[in-house]
Design an enzyme around this catalytic site. Structure first.
Site, PDB file in Angstrom:
ATOM      1  N   SER A 147       0.856  -1.190   0.000  1.00  0.00           N
ATOM      2  CA  SER A 147       0.000   0.000   0.000  1.00  0.00           C
ATOM      3  C   SER A 147       0.888   1.234   0.000  1.00  0.00           C
ATOM      4  O   SER A 147       2.021   1.193   0.497  1.00  0.00           O
ATOM      5  CB  SER A 147      -0.898   0.019   1.245  1.00  0.00           C
ATOM      6  OG  SER A 147      -1.540   1.276   1.399  1.00  0.00           O
ATOM      7  N   TYR A 160      -1.817  -0.586  10.482  1.00  0.00           N
ATOM      8  CA  TYR A 160      -1.903  -1.035   9.092  1.00  0.00           C
ATOM      9  C   TYR A 160      -0.736  -0.497   8.279  1.00  0.00           C
ATOM     10  O   TYR A 160      -0.083  -1.232   7.524  1.00  0.00           O
ATOM     11  CB  TYR A 160      -3.234  -0.562   8.495  1.00  0.00           C
ATOM     12  CG  TYR A 160      -3.408  -0.857   7.025  1.00  0.00           C
ATOM     13  CD1 TYR A 160      -3.790  -2.122   6.601  1.00  0.00           C
ATOM     14  CD2 TYR A 160      -3.205   0.134   6.065  1.00  0.00           C
ATOM     15  CE1 TYR A 160      -3.956  -2.401   5.252  1.00  0.00           C
ATOM     16  CE2 TYR A 160      -3.364  -0.130   4.723  1.00  0.00           C
ATOM     17  CZ  TYR A 160      -3.751  -1.396   4.316  1.00  0.00           C
ATOM     18  OH  TYR A 160      -3.906  -1.671   2.979  1.00  0.00           O
TER      19      TYR A 160
END
Length: 254
Positions: A147, A160
Site C-alpha cells: 500500500s 496497518y
C-alpha cells in the site's frame, strides 16, 4: 525480434484474499490469461462464487478456505496445491486486515496482533512455503499487495501502515535471497481503491472530501486498475524485474 507475451497457460497460481475486491480482480485476470488459479480466503462460500464466475468465462479455478493469519491453514493450502499439481508458479499475497481505524494512542494489543498476523506474518510464511515449492520446479513469481501507506502512513491507520511498510521491506529481502533460484519477488502499492475493505473511507463523504484533493486524478481506483501491473510482474515480460515496487495511486505520492 522477440515478442512479449502475457500468456500464463500452464501456470499454477495462488491468490489470497480472492473472495472480493483487488484479490478477486487479480484472480479473474490471471485466469483470463491462462493460469489455473487457487482462490483463497476465510469463507469458502464466497470463494465458490468467484470460482464459478471464472469457470463461466472459460477459466480454471479452485476454491480453498485459508485464514492467512493461521499457519496451519497456510500449510494445508500449499499441501493441497503440491498434491494436486506438484508445483506452483505464482503467489499473490493480497489478503489483509485493518481492524482498527483510530489514533495510535488508543490502538489495542489485540488489534496489533490481528493486523500483524495477517498482513505481515501471513505474507512471510506464505512466501516461504511458495518459494520452497517454486524452487523445486525452477522458479516462479511472488507479488505482494502492499500500500502507499507503507511509504506515507495515513492518519488513523497506524498499525496497518506499519505492516505495509514491513511488506515492502519483506519484498526486497525475499527478492535478494531468492534471485539465485529464479524466484522473483515484487510488490504493488495501491492507493485508495473502491473495495469493501476501504469502505470506511470511500463511503464516508466527509473523509472522501478530504482525501480526493490529495489525489491528482481526483478519483478512487477500481480493483481492476490494479491487475495490469500484477499481470506484468508475473509474466515473462518482467523476467529481469525483482525487488521492485509499483505505485498505483492516481498520483497521490507524486
Amino acid at each position: 525480434m522477440s515478442k512479449l507475451t502475457f500468456d500464463l497457460t500452464g501456470k499454477i497460481a495462488i491468490v489470497t484474499g480472492a473472495s472480493r475486491g483487488i484479490g478477486q480482480a487479480i484472480a479473474q485476470t490471471l485466469a483470463a490469461h491462462g493460469a489455473t488459479v487457487y482462490c483463497t480466503s476465510r469463507k469458502i462460500e464466497d470463494l465458490k462464487k468467484v470460482q464459478q464466475e471464472i469457470e463461466s468465462q472459460g477459466g480454471k479455478a479452485h476454491a480453498v478456505a485459508c485464514h492467512i493469519g493461521k499457519l496451519e491453514d497456510i500449510q494445508n493450502l500449499f499441501k493441497v496445491v503440491e498434491e494436486q499439481y506438484g508445483k506452483l508458479d505464482i503467489l499473490i499475497n493480497n489478503a489483509a486486515t485493518n481492524p482498527f481505524f483510530g489514533d495510535v494512542l488508543h490502538a489495542t494489543p489485540d488489534a496489533w496482533d490481528k493486523t500483524v498476523d495477517v498482513n505481515l506474518k501471513g505474507y512471510f510464511f506464505a512466501s516461504q512455503y511458495a518459494a520452497n515449492l517454486m524452487i523445486k520446479n525452477g522458479g516462479g513469481s511472488i507479488v505482494n499487495v502492499a500500500s502507499i501507506n507503507g511509504i506515507r502512513p495515513a492518519p488513523f491507520q497506524g498499525i496497518y501502515s506499519i505492516t505495509k511498510a514491513g511488506v515492502i521491506a519483506m519484498t526486497k529481502s525475499f527478492a535478494k535471497e531468492l534471485a539465485p533460484f529464479n524466484v522473483r519477488v515484487n510488490a504493488i502499492l495501491p492507493g485508495l481503491t473502491e473495495t469493501k475493505f476501504s469502505s470506511v473511507m470511500t463511503q464516508n463523504q466527509e473523509i472522501l472530501n478530504m482525501i480526493l484533493p490529495t489525489i491528482p486524478m481526483k478519483r478512487v481506483a477500481s480493483p481492476q486498475e490494479m491487475t495490469g501491473a500484477v499481470l506484468y510482474l508475473v509474466s515473462d515480460a518482467a523476467s529481469y524485474t525483482t525487488g521492485s515496487t509499483i505505485v498505483i495511486d492516481g498520483g497521490a505520492l507524486a
